[in-house]
Motif scaffolding. Structure first.
Motif, PDB file in Angstrom:
ATOM      1  N   LYS A   7     -43.895  75.786 -52.792  1.00 50.78           N
ATOM      2  CA  LYS A   7     -43.869  74.330 -52.806  1.00 50.78           C
ATOM      3  C   LYS A   7     -43.209  73.820 -54.081  1.00 50.78           C
ATOM      4  CE  LYS A   7     -47.891  73.518 -49.918  1.00 50.78           C
ATOM      5  NZ  LYS A   7     -49.238  72.952 -49.856  1.00 50.78           N
ATOM      6  N   SER A   8     -43.460  74.475 -55.194  1.00 52.69           N
ATOM      7  CA  SER A   8     -42.871  74.042 -56.460  1.00 52.69           C
ATOM      8  C   SER A   8     -41.360  74.161 -56.431  1.00 52.69           C
ATOM      9  CB  SER A   8     -43.420  74.870 -57.614  1.00 52.69           C
ATOM     10  OG  SER A   8     -44.789  74.654 -57.768  1.00 52.69           O
ATOM     11  N   THR A   9     -40.848  75.250 -55.907  1.00 48.97           N
ATOM     12  CA  THR A   9     -39.399  75.415 -55.838  1.00 48.97           C
ATOM     13  C   THR A   9     -38.787  74.433 -54.847  1.00 48.97           C
ATOM     14  OG1 THR A   9     -39.615  77.206 -54.227  1.00 48.97           O
ATOM     15  CG2 THR A   9     -39.409  77.825 -56.537  1.00 48.97           C
ATOM     16  N   CYS A  10     -39.465  74.166 -53.755  1.00 49.28           N
ATOM     17  CA  CYS A  10     -38.979  73.196 -52.781  1.00 49.28           C
ATOM     18  C   CYS A  10     -38.914  71.804 -53.412  1.00 49.28           C
ATOM     19  CB  CYS A  10     -39.888  73.187 -51.557  1.00 49.28           C
ATOM     20  SG  CYS A  10     -39.401  72.005 -50.295  1.00 49.28           S
ATOM     21  N   ILE A  11     -39.929  71.419 -54.145  1.00 47.56           N
ATOM     22  CA  ILE A  11     -39.961  70.121 -54.811  1.00 47.56           C
ATOM     23  C   ILE A  11     -38.867  70.051 -55.874  1.00 47.56           C
ATOM     24  CG2 ILE A  11     -41.336  68.632 -56.310  1.00 47.56           C
ATOM     25  CD1 ILE A  11     -43.801  69.714 -54.712  1.00 47.56           C
ATOM     26  N   LEU A  12     -38.648  71.139 -56.579  1.00 45.72           N
ATOM     27  CA  LEU A  12     -37.601  71.185 -57.600  1.00 45.72           C
ATOM     28  C   LEU A  12     -36.230  70.978 -56.962  1.00 45.72           C
ATOM     29  CD1 LEU A  12     -36.873  71.691 -60.560  1.00 45.72           C
ATOM     30  CD2 LEU A  12     -36.734  74.110 -60.006  1.00 45.72           C
ATOM     31  N   TYR A  13     -35.956  71.648 -55.847  1.00 51.70           N
ATOM     32  CA  TYR A  13     -34.677  71.486 -55.154  1.00 51.70           C
ATOM     33  C   TYR A  13     -34.502  70.059 -54.640  1.00 51.70           C
ATOM     34  CZ  TYR A  13     -33.786  76.486 -55.309  1.00 51.70           C
ATOM     35  OH  TYR A  13     -33.547  77.765 -55.729  1.00 51.70           O
ATOM     36  N   LYS A  14     -35.572  69.468 -54.125  1.00 52.41           N
ATOM     37  CA  LYS A  14     -35.489  68.090 -53.631  1.00 52.41           C
ATOM     38  C   LYS A  14     -35.222  67.114 -54.778  1.00 52.41           C
ATOM     39  CE  LYS A  14     -37.970  68.348 -49.317  1.00 52.41           C
ATOM     40  NZ  LYS A  14     -36.978  67.803 -48.406  1.00 52.41           N
ATOM     41  N   THR A  15     -35.831  67.366 -55.933  1.00 50.43           N
ATOM     42  CA  THR A  15     -35.601  66.521 -57.092  1.00 50.43           C
ATOM     43  C   THR A  15     -34.149  66.629 -57.556  1.00 50.43           C
ATOM     44  OG1 THR A  15     -37.892  66.840 -57.774  1.00 50.43           O
ATOM     45  CG2 THR A  15     -36.375  65.982 -59.428  1.00 50.43           C
ATOM     46  N   GLU A  16     -33.624  67.846 -57.591  1.00 47.01           N
ATOM     47  CA  GLU A  16     -32.224  68.040 -57.971  1.00 47.01           C
ATOM     48  C   GLU A  16     -31.298  67.343 -56.983  1.00 47.01           C
ATOM     49  OE1 GLU A  16     -31.644  72.235 -58.255  1.00 47.01           O
ATOM     50  OE2 GLU A  16     -32.708  72.389 -60.157  1.00 47.01           O
ATOM     51  N   GLU A  17     -31.624  67.416 -55.706  1.00 39.51           N
ATOM     52  CA  GLU A  17     -30.817  66.773 -54.681  1.00 39.51           C
ATOM     53  C   GLU A  17     -30.835  65.256 -54.849  1.00 39.51           C
ATOM     54  OE1 GLU A  17     -30.479  66.813 -49.812  1.00 39.51           O
ATOM     55  OE2 GLU A  17     -31.800  68.218 -50.827  1.00 39.51           O
ATOM     56  N   LEU A  18     -31.975  64.717 -55.204  1.00 37.71           N
ATOM     57  CA  LEU A  18     -32.098  63.279 -55.408  1.00 37.71           C
ATOM     58  C   LEU A  18     -31.274  62.822 -56.603  1.00 37.71           C
ATOM     59  CD1 LEU A  18     -33.515  60.655 -54.529  1.00 37.71           C
ATOM     60  CD2 LEU A  18     -35.359  61.250 -56.087  1.00 37.71           C
ATOM     61  N   LEU A  19     -31.281  63.596 -57.668  1.00 38.63           N
ATOM     62  CA  LEU A  19     -30.553  63.217 -58.884  1.00 38.63           C
ATOM     63  C   LEU A  19     -29.072  63.567 -58.831  1.00 38.63           C
ATOM     64  CD1 LEU A  19     -33.188  64.213 -61.577  1.00 38.63           C
ATOM     65  CD2 LEU A  19     -32.581  61.913 -60.810  1.00 38.63           C
ATOM     66  N   LYS A  20     -28.676  64.373 -57.872  1.00 38.03           N
ATOM     67  CA  LYS A  20     -27.287  64.812 -57.770  1.00 38.03           C
ATOM     68  C   LYS A  20     -26.353  63.680 -57.349  1.00 38.03           C
ATOM     69  CE  LYS A  20     -26.433  67.370 -54.311  1.00 38.03           C
ATOM     70  NZ  LYS A  20     -26.330  68.451 -53.348  1.00 38.03           N
ATOM     71  N   GLY A  21     -26.813  62.815 -56.456  1.00 33.77           N
ATOM     72  CA  GLY A  21     -25.962  61.804 -55.860  1.00 33.77           C
ATOM     73  C   GLY A  21     -25.515  60.686 -56.781  1.00 33.77           C
TER      74      GLY A  21
END
Length: 74
Positions: A7-21
């Motif tokens: 779950k932590s890695t999934c949340i980390l990837y989602k956070t990176e995806e949110l900040l990427k745009g």
């Protein structure tokens, strides 16, 4: 790998995806904070999952709105 690590890695990837745009990461951070604060006080009587903090729920929702716009369209 245990469930919390996944779950932590999934949340980390989602956070990176949110900040990427967007170009303005500060604006996104403020939007996440406002949404989390609003959810915290709106959902005070609703017990969804006490393990998911409002800020994490806000990040997941915002990423879903960006990556899956068909969710919002009726």
């Amino acid at each position: 790998m245990n469930n919390s690590k996944l779950k932590s890695t999934c949340i980390l990837y989602k956070t990176e995806e949110l900040l990427k745009g967007p170009n303005n990461r500060y604006k996104v951070t403020v939007q996440v904070a406002h949404r989390a604060k609003r959810r915290k006080y709106e959902d005070i009587d609703i017990v969804d999952d006490p393990l998911i903090k409002p800020v994490i729920r806000a990040i997941i929702e915002m990423v879903d709105e960006i990556t899956q716009p068909e969710i919002i369209i009726d």
